[in-house]
Motif scaffolding. Structure first.
Motif, PDB file in Angstrom:
ATOM      1  N   ASN A   1     -30.533  45.310  54.303  1.00  0.00           N
ATOM      2  CA  ASN A   1     -31.212  44.660  53.183  1.00  0.00           C
ATOM      3  C   ASN A   1     -30.731  43.224  53.118  1.00  0.00           C
ATOM      4  OD1 ASN A   1     -32.325  47.194  52.083  1.00  0.00           O
ATOM      5  ND2 ASN A   1     -30.207  47.654  51.549  1.00  0.00           N
ATOM      6  N   ALA A   2     -31.626  42.277  53.322  1.00  0.00           N
ATOM      7  CA  ALA A   2     -31.201  40.871  53.272  1.00  0.00           C
ATOM      8  C   ALA A   2     -30.705  40.501  51.876  1.00  0.00           C
ATOM      9  CB  ALA A   2     -32.351  39.964  53.692  1.00  0.00           C
ATOM     10  N   CYS A   3     -31.146  41.241  50.862  1.00  0.00           N
ATOM     11  CA  CYS A   3     -30.726  40.914  49.487  1.00  0.00           C
ATOM     12  C   CYS A   3     -29.316  41.372  49.185  1.00  0.00           C
ATOM     13  CB  CYS A   3     -31.676  41.533  48.470  1.00  0.00           C
ATOM     14  SG  CYS A   3     -31.622  43.350  48.415  1.00  0.00           S
ATOM     15  N   THR A   4     -28.733  42.215  50.019  1.00  0.00           N
ATOM     16  CA  THR A   4     -27.367  42.676  49.772  1.00  0.00           C
ATOM     17  C   THR A   4     -26.427  42.263  50.893  1.00  0.00           C
ATOM     18  OG1 THR A   4     -27.850  44.845  50.727  1.00  0.00           O
ATOM     19  CG2 THR A   4     -28.046  44.638  48.339  1.00  0.00           C
ATOM     20  N   VAL A   5     -26.795  41.216  51.599  1.00  0.00           N
ATOM     21  CA  VAL A   5     -25.896  40.567  52.548  1.00  0.00           C
ATOM     22  C   VAL A   5     -25.784  39.119  52.093  1.00  0.00           C
ATOM     23  CG1 VAL A   5     -25.584  39.814  54.954  1.00  0.00           C
ATOM     24  CG2 VAL A   5     -26.598  42.049  54.470  1.00  0.00           C
ATOM     25  N   LEU A   6     -24.574  38.599  52.032  1.00  0.00           N
ATOM     26  CA  LEU A   6     -24.404  37.184  51.705  1.00  0.00           C
ATOM     27  C   LEU A   6     -24.729  36.377  52.961  1.00  0.00           C
ATOM     28  CD1 LEU A   6     -20.985  37.389  49.829  1.00  0.00           C
ATOM     29  CD2 LEU A   6     -23.276  37.288  48.807  1.00  0.00           C
TER      30      LEU A   6
ATOM     31  N   GLY B   1     -36.631  48.092  50.292  1.00  0.00           N
ATOM     32  CA  GLY B   1     -36.882  47.889  51.715  1.00  0.00           C
ATOM     33  C   GLY B   1     -37.740  46.699  52.081  1.00  0.00           C
ATOM     34  N   THR B   2     -38.272  45.939  51.102  1.00  0.00           N
ATOM     35  CA  THR B   2     -39.171  44.853  51.475  1.00  0.00           C
ATOM     36  C   THR B   2     -38.429  43.701  52.151  1.00  0.00           C
ATOM     37  OG1 THR B   2     -39.037  43.887  49.260  1.00  0.00           O
ATOM     38  CG2 THR B   2     -40.935  45.263  49.713  1.00  0.00           C
ATOM     39  N   CYS B   3     -37.140  43.585  51.915  1.00  0.00           N
ATOM     40  CA  CYS B   3     -36.407  42.454  52.486  1.00  0.00           C
ATOM     41  C   CYS B   3     -35.700  42.827  53.785  1.00  0.00           C
ATOM     42  CB  CYS B   3     -35.399  41.905  51.482  1.00  0.00           C
ATOM     43  SG  CYS B   3     -33.981  42.984  51.205  1.00  0.00           S
ATOM     44  N   THR B   4     -36.101  43.921  54.382  1.00  0.00           N
ATOM     45  CA  THR B   4     -35.453  44.385  55.614  1.00  0.00           C
ATOM     46  C   THR B   4     -35.465  43.312  56.695  1.00  0.00           C
ATOM     47  OG1 THR B   4     -36.242  46.634  55.189  1.00  0.00           O
ATOM     48  CG2 THR B   4     -35.449  46.162  57.411  1.00  0.00           C
ATOM     49  N   VAL B   5     -34.283  43.090  57.279  1.00  0.00           N
ATOM     50  CA  VAL B   5     -34.180  42.304  58.511  1.00  0.00           C
ATOM     51  C   VAL B   5     -33.252  43.083  59.439  1.00  0.00           C
ATOM     52  CG1 VAL B   5     -34.519  40.068  57.389  1.00  0.00           C
ATOM     53  CG2 VAL B   5     -32.197  40.949  57.693  1.00  0.00           C
ATOM     54  N   LEU B   6     -33.221  42.708  60.705  1.00  0.00           N
ATOM     55  CA  LEU B   6     -32.272  43.326  61.626  1.00  0.00           C
ATOM     56  C   LEU B   6     -31.089  42.382  61.793  1.00  0.00           C
ATOM     57  CD1 LEU B   6     -34.604  44.644  64.497  1.00  0.00           C
ATOM     58  CD2 LEU B   6     -33.948  45.783  62.368  1.00  0.00           C
ATOM     59  N   LEU B   7     -29.883  42.913  61.579  1.00  0.00           N
ATOM     60  CA  LEU B   7     -28.646  42.164  61.776  1.00  0.00           C
ATOM     61  C   LEU B   7     -27.971  42.780  62.989  1.00  0.00           C
ATOM     62  CD1 LEU B   7     -26.494  40.129  60.649  1.00  0.00           C
ATOM     63  CD2 LEU B   7     -25.579  42.024  59.332  1.00  0.00           C
ATOM     64  N   ASP B   8     -27.867  41.998  64.061  1.00  0.00           N
ATOM     65  CA  ASP B   8     -27.373  42.554  65.325  1.00  0.00           C
ATOM     66  C   ASP B   8     -28.137  43.821  65.685  1.00  0.00           C
ATOM     67  OD1 ASP B   8     -23.920  41.672  64.541  1.00  0.00           O
ATOM     68  OD2 ASP B   8     -25.538  40.483  65.408  1.00  0.00           O
ATOM     69  N   GLY B   9     -29.434  43.774  65.481  1.00  0.00           N
ATOM     70  CA  GLY B   9     -30.310  44.874  65.881  1.00  0.00           C
ATOM     71  C   GLY B   9     -30.362  46.048  64.921  1.00  0.00           C
ATOM     72  N   GLU B  10     -29.628  46.000  63.807  1.00  0.00           N
ATOM     73  CA  GLU B  10     -29.640  47.118  62.860  1.00  0.00           C
ATOM     74  C   GLU B  10     -30.281  46.692  61.547  1.00  0.00           C
ATOM     75  OE1 GLU B  10     -25.940  50.063  63.755  1.00  0.00           O
ATOM     76  OE2 GLU B  10     -25.546  48.382  62.406  1.00  0.00           O
ATOM     77  N   SER B  11     -31.127  47.555  61.001  1.00  0.00           N
ATOM     78  CA  SER B  11     -31.826  47.200  59.768  1.00  0.00           C
ATOM     79  C   SER B  11     -30.842  47.105  58.604  1.00  0.00           C
ATOM     80  CB  SER B  11     -32.891  48.260  59.450  1.00  0.00           C
ATOM     81  OG  SER B  11     -32.297  49.533  59.295  1.00  0.00           O
TER      82      SER B  11
ATOM     83  N   THR C   1     -27.609  34.883  48.772  1.00  0.00           N
ATOM     84  CA  THR C   1     -27.871  36.008  49.659  1.00  0.00           C
ATOM     85  C   THR C   1     -28.623  35.540  50.903  1.00  0.00           C
ATOM     86  OG1 THR C   1     -29.994  36.534  48.645  1.00  0.00           O
ATOM     87  CG2 THR C   1     -28.025  37.615  47.708  1.00  0.00           C
ATOM     88  N   LEU C   2     -28.559  36.383  51.915  1.00  0.00           N
ATOM     89  CA  LEU C   2     -29.286  36.112  53.154  1.00  0.00           C
ATOM     90  C   LEU C   2     -30.782  36.018  52.873  1.00  0.00           C
ATOM     91  CD1 LEU C   2     -29.084  35.823  56.237  1.00  0.00           C
ATOM     92  CD2 LEU C   2     -29.217  38.321  56.380  1.00  0.00           C
ATOM     93  N   LEU C   3     -31.271  36.856  51.965  1.00  0.00           N
ATOM     94  CA  LEU C   3     -32.692  36.851  51.605  1.00  0.00           C
ATOM     95  C   LEU C   3     -33.113  35.477  51.091  1.00  0.00           C
ATOM     96  CD1 LEU C   3     -35.446  38.169  51.004  1.00  0.00           C
ATOM     97  CD2 LEU C   3     -34.459  39.026  48.862  1.00  0.00           C
ATOM     98  N   GLU C   4     -32.319  34.963  50.154  1.00  0.00           N
ATOM     99  CA  GLU C   4     -32.657  33.685  49.538  1.00  0.00           C
ATOM    100  C   GLU C   4     -32.602  32.560  50.579  1.00  0.00           C
ATOM    101  OE1 GLU C   4     -30.001  32.589  46.337  1.00  0.00           O
ATOM    102  OE2 GLU C   4     -30.815  30.543  46.384  1.00  0.00           O
ATOM    103  N   VAL C   5     -31.572  32.578  51.406  1.00  0.00           N
ATOM    104  CA  VAL C   5     -31.390  31.500  52.382  1.00  0.00           C
ATOM    105  C   VAL C   5     -32.475  31.553  53.462  1.00  0.00           C
ATOM    106  CG1 VAL C   5     -29.838  30.650  54.191  1.00  0.00           C
ATOM    107  CG2 VAL C   5     -28.946  31.200  51.918  1.00  0.00           C
ATOM    108  N   LEU C   6     -32.831  32.754  53.902  1.00  0.00           N
ATOM    109  CA  LEU C   6     -33.900  32.874  54.896  1.00  0.00           C
ATOM    110  C   LEU C   6     -35.206  32.309  54.350  1.00  0.00           C
ATOM    111  CD1 LEU C   6     -33.246  36.434  56.392  1.00  0.00           C
ATOM    112  CD2 LEU C   6     -33.130  34.267  57.620  1.00  0.00           C
ATOM    113  N   ARG C   7     -35.516  32.655  53.104  1.00  0.00           N
ATOM    114  CA  ARG C   7     -36.781  32.226  52.521  1.00  0.00           C
ATOM    115  C   ARG C   7     -36.764  30.742  52.145  1.00  0.00           C
ATOM    116  NH1 ARG C   7     -40.566  35.565  50.730  1.00  0.00           N
ATOM    117  NH2 ARG C   7     -41.036  34.130  49.012  1.00  0.00           N
ATOM    118  N   GLU C   8     -35.721  30.320  51.421  1.00  0.00           N
ATOM    119  CA  GLU C   8     -35.713  28.980  50.838  1.00  0.00           C
ATOM    120  C   GLU C   8     -35.288  27.911  51.825  1.00  0.00           C
ATOM    121  OE1 GLU C   8     -36.600  28.522  47.588  1.00  0.00           O
ATOM    122  OE2 GLU C   8     -36.912  30.677  47.323  1.00  0.00           O
ATOM    123  N   ASP C   9     -34.271  28.211  52.637  1.00  0.00           N
ATOM    124  CA  ASP C   9     -33.710  27.173  53.505  1.00  0.00           C
ATOM    125  C   ASP C   9     -34.349  27.178  54.891  1.00  0.00           C
ATOM    126  OD1 ASP C   9     -30.257  26.909  52.376  1.00  0.00           O
ATOM    127  OD2 ASP C   9     -32.055  27.477  51.290  1.00  0.00           O
ATOM    128  N   LEU C  10     -34.816  28.351  55.337  1.00  0.00           N
ATOM    129  CA  LEU C  10     -35.332  28.447  56.699  1.00  0.00           C
ATOM    130  C   LEU C  10     -36.825  28.749  56.741  1.00  0.00           C
ATOM    131  CD1 LEU C  10     -32.272  30.303  58.200  1.00  0.00           C
ATOM    132  CD2 LEU C  10     -33.061  28.026  58.849  1.00  0.00           C
TER     133      LEU C  10
END
Lengths: 157, 291
Positions: A60-65, A48-58, A24-33
């Motif tokens: 869940n990083a945990c439900t985006v690959l 909501g704790t893993c919220t990031v903006l993707l192209d400016g829109e909120s 997931t994006l969450l894992e990669v953001l935390r572990e790799d970056l």
């Protein structure tokens, strides 16, 4: 299962990772970056704790690959502040004591900032509803709403 | 929690998506918004060997053509919620979309995805049913259209065949003077509904019901058409005790299963309450449309 190169923009800077599709994006953001400002709460997209903006829109990083972020723009809570200056919403949180353990705070900030940007005259009730998908175990939400309400009233974006 | 590793391919068109699904066979699964699928995979409730990503297969699109609204399957719930076309032509669908999950789920989740996923408590399948939507699917044997009434089978099961996927949804524009309502009962924010009800009501000049359509989510293995329960209202004013009776008939018509969030008795009782509220609100909107 094969790793692939995934490039995206992270808080204004180019990033490239080499990832397997199941991560997931969450894992990669935390572990790799090293973007540990993005927190792991439920892993299911409801807290909501893993919220990031993707192209400016909120989102869940945990439900985006991570592979789905290729070619897109990502903003974490670090991207709220500009030039080392605290964002006015962050200042409001500090002034109103809206953060206790801090775990929900990045998500709260990103969702609240987005909502007020789209609804500059939002009422307290509007904000309460908008933040319904961000859970906080510490504050009871009152000071968070106070902070966002003050930010709305202040008009300082 | 992380998903069982899988292969991944991104489709640039619907035709390519079908091809990839066909090649992947039983192991292949479509991913669009991933808001239902990814949590299932990280919880290991689903372990497809190949994900076919359709986010690039089409654009988010909501258009009116003649008397119908055509929506591409990758249209996000947030786009439905904000759509100026739906605001004037079909506000019920915009309202149903606004109730899905939370704002972040709505930024990613798609109408095609929620229809194909077919959770019996989901809002949009229920709205599609009461609105009489047609669902367009593409597969190795070509394109076909199925009305919502025939699309939903049971839990997470639809009319979709192997290597078929939803490409679009078409909704007949409800009459301008029809009043609508879409209400749901939630125990927690971001949750699926305990019950959700969609209603469409048309009144004559005397304020008597000419037509009523009704559907509910969360009270069966698929969204349930409860139009029959509302038929007693035809020819009558939409008010108590007639709407209360419609609610009672609706409750008698369903067999909700017990689940973690609510017992079957509670679901039935809440269905009666929400049918009544939805019919009253739809009638009020119909009166407002006439005014």
């Amino acid at each position: 299962m094969t790793r692939r190169a995934v490039s995206f923009e992270l808080n204004g800077l180019p990033a490239e990772v080499w990832v397997e599709p199941h991560r997931t994006l969450l894992e990669v953001l935390r572990e790799d970056l090293g973007a540990t400002e993005v927190k792991y709460g439920c892993g299911e997209g409801v807290c909501g704790t893993c919220t990031v903006l993707l192209d400016g829109e909120s989102v869940n990083a945990c439900t985006v690959l991570a592979v789905q972020a290729a070619g897109h723009t990502l903003t974490t809570v670090r991207g709220l502040a500009t030039e080392g200056q605290v964002h006015p919403l962050q200042r409001a949180f500090l002034q109103h004591g809206a953060s206790q353990c801090g775990f929900c705070t990045p998500g709260m900030l990103l969702v609240a900032e987005e909502f007020v940007r789209e609804h500059p005259s939002a009422s307290r009730d509007d904000v309460r509803r908008a933040l319904a998908g961000n859970l906080c175990r510490c504050t009871g939400y009152t000071k968070i709403l106070d902070a966002v309400q003050a930010y709305v009233a202040d008009g300082d974006r | 929690m992380y998903a069982d590793p899988f292969d991944y391919a991104a489709a640039g068109s619907w035709a390519e998506a079908v091809d990839l699904l066909r090649q992947g066979g039983e192991e292949a699964k479509v991913i669009a918004g991933g808001q239902s699928l990814i949590p299932m995979m990280t919880l290991r409730l689903a372990t497809p060997g190949l994900l076919v990503d359709v986010n690039g297969a089409d654009a988010s699109r909501i258009e009116r053509h003649d008397g119908r609204i055509v929506i591409s399957a990758v249209t996000r719930h947030a786009d439905l919620e904000r759509s100026p076309v739906l605001a004037t032509e079909c506000p019920m669908l915009a309202e149903a979309a606004s109730l899905v999950g939370n704002v972040r789920v709505r930024h990613r989740g798609t109408i095609g995805g929620t229809l194909a996923h077919a959770d019996p408590a989901a809002e949009i399948p229920c709205a599609a049913l009461v609105l009489g939507a047609d669902i367009t699917m593409l597969g190795p044997e070509g394109e076909r259209r199925v009305p919502a009434a025939a699309f939903f089978d049971t839990y997470y099961t639809t009319a979709l065949r192997t290597a078929e996927l939803v490409t679009a949804v078409e909704i007949p524009v409800p009459p301008k003077d029809a009043g609508w309502s879409f209400l749901e009962l939630l125990r927690r924010a971001s949750d699926f509904a305990v019950v959700a009800v969609g209603a469409l009501v048309t009144l004559d000049e005397g304020g008597r019901c000419v037509e009523a359509r009704l559907a509910a989510a969360g009270v069966g293995e698929r969204p349930v058409d409860l139009t029959e329960a509302a038929q007693a209202l035809v020819g009558e004013r939409v008010e108590d005790p007639a709407v209360r009776e419609a609610g009672r008939l609706a409750g008698a018509a369903v067999e909700p299963s017990a689940a973690v969030h609510a017992s079957s008795g509670y679901r039935r009782a809440m269905l009666e309450v929400f049918v009544r509220r939805a019919l009253l609100q739809a009638a009020e909107r119909a009166r407002g449309a006439a005014a």
